[in-house]
Enzyme design. Sequence first.
Site, PDB file in Angstrom:
ATOM      1  CG  HIS A 136       3.418   4.668   9.305  1.00  0.00           C
ATOM      2  ND1 HIS A 136       2.811   3.645   8.585  1.00  0.00           N
ATOM      3  CD2 HIS A 136       3.770   5.589   8.357  1.00  0.00           C
ATOM      4  CE1 HIS A 136       2.800   3.936   7.306  1.00  0.00           C
ATOM      5  NE2 HIS A 136       3.376   5.114   7.136  1.00  0.00           N
ATOM      6  CB  CYS A 176       2.019  10.607   1.821  1.00  0.00           C
ATOM      7  SG  CYS A 176       0.438  11.403   1.537  1.00  0.00           S
ATOM      8  NE  ARG A 191      -1.162   2.440   2.934  1.00  0.00           N
ATOM      9  CZ  ARG A 191      -0.606   3.521   3.437  1.00  0.00           C
ATOM     10  NH1 ARG A 191      -0.473   4.626   2.729  1.00  0.00           N
ATOM     11  NH2 ARG A 191      -0.132   3.510   4.674  1.00  0.00           N
ATOM     12  CG  ASP A 192       3.152   4.343   3.026  1.00  0.00           C
ATOM     13  OD1 ASP A 192       3.291   5.190   2.130  1.00  0.00           O
ATOM     14  OD2 ASP A 192       3.220   4.623   4.234  1.00  0.00           O
ATOM     15  CG  ASN A 228       6.643   3.323   4.493  1.00  0.00           C
ATOM     16  OD1 ASN A 228       6.272   3.583   3.367  1.00  0.00           O
ATOM     17  ND2 ASN A 228       5.861   3.434   5.541  1.00  0.00           N
ATOM     18  CG  HIS A 279       7.409   7.680   5.705  1.00  0.00           C
ATOM     19  ND1 HIS A 279       7.251   7.255   4.411  1.00  0.00           N
ATOM     20  CD2 HIS A 279       6.223   7.452   6.321  1.00  0.00           C
ATOM     21  CE1 HIS A 279       6.016   6.798   4.233  1.00  0.00           C
ATOM     22  NE2 HIS A 279       5.361   6.910   5.391  1.00  0.00           N
TER      23      HIS A 279
HETATM   24  P1  HMG Z   1     -13.259  13.912  -3.040  1.00  0.00           P
HETATM   25  O1  HMG Z   1     -13.032  14.358  -4.443  1.00  0.00           O
HETATM   26  O2  HMG Z   1     -13.445  14.954  -1.995  1.00  0.00           O
HETATM   27  O3  HMG Z   1     -14.462  12.861  -2.993  1.00  0.00           O
HETATM   28  O4  HMG Z   1     -12.047  12.976  -2.613  1.00  0.00           O
HETATM   29  P2  HMG Z   1     -16.015  13.052  -2.901  1.00  0.00           P
HETATM   30  O5  HMG Z   1     -16.487  12.382  -1.661  1.00  0.00           O
HETATM   31  O6  HMG Z   1     -16.394  14.503  -3.117  1.00  0.00           O
HETATM   32  O7  HMG Z   1     -16.519  12.241  -4.186  1.00  0.00           O
HETATM   33  C1  HMG Z   1     -16.140  12.621  -5.501  1.00  0.00           C
HETATM   34  C2  HMG Z   1     -16.248  11.426  -6.425  1.00  0.00           C
HETATM   35  O8  HMG Z   1     -15.282  10.453  -6.022  1.00  0.00           O
HETATM   36  C3  HMG Z   1     -17.600  10.713  -6.364  1.00  0.00           C
HETATM   37  O9  HMG Z   1     -17.827  10.179  -7.666  1.00  0.00           O
HETATM   38  C4  HMG Z   1     -17.379   9.594  -5.427  1.00  0.00           C
HETATM   39  O10 HMG Z   1     -18.231   8.473  -5.610  1.00  0.00           O
HETATM   40  C5  HMG Z   1     -15.941   9.203  -5.763  1.00  0.00           C
HETATM   41  P3  HMG Z   1     -18.931  10.819  -8.644  1.00  0.00           P
HETATM   42  O11 HMG Z   1     -20.218  10.709  -7.862  1.00  0.00           O
HETATM   43  O12 HMG Z   1     -18.493  12.237  -8.825  1.00  0.00           O
HETATM   44  O13 HMG Z   1     -18.832   9.974  -9.852  1.00  0.00           O
HETATM   45  N1  HMG Z   1     -15.269   8.557  -4.627  1.00  0.00           N
HETATM   46  C6  HMG Z   1     -14.567   7.418  -4.699  1.00  0.00           C
HETATM   47  N2  HMG Z   1     -14.242   6.628  -5.721  1.00  0.00           N
HETATM   48  C7  HMG Z   1     -13.512   5.524  -5.446  1.00  0.00           C
HETATM   49  N3  HMG Z   1     -13.078   5.205  -4.195  1.00  0.00           N
HETATM   50  C8  HMG Z   1     -13.377   5.987  -3.155  1.00  0.00           C
HETATM   51  C9  HMG Z   1     -14.134   7.156  -3.387  1.00  0.00           C
HETATM   52  N4  HMG Z   1     -14.581   8.132  -2.576  1.00  0.00           N
HETATM   53  C10 HMG Z   1     -15.271   8.971  -3.339  1.00  0.00           C
HETATM   54  N5  HMG Z   1     -12.951   5.653  -1.920  1.00  0.00           N
HETATM   55  C11 HMG Z   1     -11.156  11.172  -1.320  1.00  0.00           C
HETATM   56  C12 HMG Z   1     -12.005  12.425  -1.314  1.00  0.00           C
HETATM   57  C13 HMG Z   1     -10.951  10.778   0.120  1.00  0.00           C
HETATM   58  C14 HMG Z   1     -11.904  10.087  -2.068  1.00  0.00           C
HETATM   59  C15 HMG Z   1      -9.802  11.477  -2.039  1.00  0.00           C
HETATM   60  O14 HMG Z   1      -9.262  12.636  -1.512  1.00  0.00           O
HETATM   61  C16 HMG Z   1      -8.806  10.355  -1.883  1.00  0.00           C
HETATM   62  O15 HMG Z   1      -9.008   9.280  -2.423  1.00  0.00           O
HETATM   63  N6  HMG Z   1      -7.692  10.594  -1.162  1.00  0.00           N
HETATM   64  C17 HMG Z   1      -6.710   9.545  -0.859  1.00  0.00           C
HETATM   65  C18 HMG Z   1      -5.327  10.115  -0.799  1.00  0.00           C
HETATM   66  C19 HMG Z   1      -4.372   9.030  -0.390  1.00  0.00           C
HETATM   67  O16 HMG Z   1      -4.603   7.834  -0.605  1.00  0.00           O
HETATM   68  N7  HMG Z   1      -3.226   9.433   0.207  1.00  0.00           N
HETATM   69  C20 HMG Z   1      -2.200   8.497   0.618  1.00  0.00           C
HETATM   70  C21 HMG Z   1      -2.581   7.634   1.779  1.00  0.00           C
HETATM   71  S1  HMG Z   1      -2.350   8.404   3.352  1.00  0.00           S
HETATM   72  C22 HMG Z   1      -0.684   8.147   3.701  1.00  0.00           C
HETATM   73  O17 HMG Z   1       0.072   7.729   2.851  1.00  0.00           O
HETATM   74  C23 HMG Z   1      -0.177   8.377   5.098  1.00  0.00           C
HETATM   75  C24 HMG Z   1       0.027   7.069   5.896  1.00  0.00           C
HETATM   76  O18 HMG Z   1       0.924   6.188   5.224  1.00  0.00           O
HETATM   77  C25 HMG Z   1       0.584   7.377   7.301  1.00  0.00           C
HETATM   78  C26 HMG Z   1       1.823   8.286   7.297  1.00  0.00           C
HETATM   79  O19 HMG Z   1       2.790   8.008   6.555  1.00  0.00           O
HETATM   80  O20 HMG Z   1       1.801   9.223   8.089  1.00  0.00           O
HETATM   81  C27 HMG Z   1      -1.317   6.327   6.088  1.00  0.00           C
HETATM   82 MG    MG Z   2       3.123   6.337   5.310  1.00  0.00          MG
END
Ligand code: HMG
Ligand code: MG
Length: 301
Positions: free
Chosen positions: A207, A240, A15-16, A249, A209
């Site tokens: 967690h 990220c 994933r990450d 990581n 990095h």
């Molecule tokens: P948004 O544009 O605000 O979504 O994104 P929305 O709720 O307004 O919906 C817009 C459209 O997206 C809609 O479709 C939804 O159905 C669709 P439409 O009706 O317009 O056709 N939609 C989705 N489609 C597929 N899967 C979904 C989903 N949700 C809504 N789950 C959203 C908001 C959260 C979806 C977006 O910002 C997003 O996907 N962000 C993820 C970013 C990400 O993955 N970042 C990396 C992970 S975090 C990280 O790495 C840190 C960590 O490792 C810890 C650390 O290191 O500290 C965990």
């Molecule tokens: Mg991370």
Amino acid sequence: MNWPKSVTIKEVGPRDGLQNTKSVLSTNDKINWINQLSQTGLSYIEITSFVHPKWIPMLADSLEVAKGISRVDGVTYAALVPNKRGLEKALDANVDEISVFISASETHNERNINKSISHTFPILQGVTQEAIASHKTVRGYISTVFGCPYEGKISISKVLHICEKLFEMGVYEISLGDTIGVATPKQVEQVLDTLLDYYSADSLAMHFHNTRGTALANVNASLISGISKFDSSIGGLGGCPYAPGASGNLATDDLLYMLEAMEIETGVNKNKIHRAALFIQEKTGEPLSSHDSKIVRNVLE
Ligand code: HMG
Ligand code: MG
């Protein structure tokens, strides 16, 4: 020193690690890799995320991957989920555990999931409740605990507030994220000193990095504070995309080297981890950043 006798490694590479590679891996390669990881003795693998594919194109095939892997008894297969839409897919794939995530920094939260922190709480609450009702365990991530690329230092009171909210929702464990690798052992000790006044060591994971090379030092500080659960990614893949400057990581292979040498049990087979690291390096075409893999690579080549 009072180090724990055993440590649980939570592998987040699929994933990450894969959310931030330059090239997109094929679904088959991801499945093969996760199947290899399942044979290494790891008890926990975060296999993908069910986020919007436009936000993380590298993991757009999450459902195929989650449905395509061969599950091994005793391994928990987890997936990162931002909202109910993601949860539906995770339940369809029947993953064992759901990871919800939120940032301690308002700006990073907005950039990462397009919502304020206060608007994120009810979404995560809904996901957690529904996941638990579907007999899934739920883990919570807090990002930017040790610093934010947009806001700098983050106050511990913000982290405490989010911990309280996440535990109230029903998460069993919180993973404290050093998203951009700014933490130092002193800061880790200070943060844990505060959090451990409220929560048990068993309910927290770290967690790290390794952006600035401090991840293993931070693991040592955490071990001394009593923490025994660490997220890591094979070969040091990861980062990220919504945190400028975030890099890989903490590498599972480096972590394993240190823990084995310290006689701390993990149940993970280092040779098998090396083979899985070489596999993913060949598939991504990017040299892995972990130290241990570089040494093994030189020996093998
Ligand atoms: P948004 O544009 O605000 O979504 O994104 P929305 O709720 O307004 O919906 C817009 C459209 O997206 C809609 O479709 C939804 O159905 C669709 P439409 O009706 O317009 O056709 N939609 C989705 N489609 C597929 N899967 C979904 C989903 N949700 C809504 N789950 C959203 C908001 C959260 C979806 C977006 O910002 C997003 O996907 N962000 C993820 C970013 C990400 O993955 N970042 C990396 C992970 S975090 C990280 O790495 C840190 C960590 O490792 C810890 C650390 O290191 O500290 C965990
Ligand atoms: Mg991370």
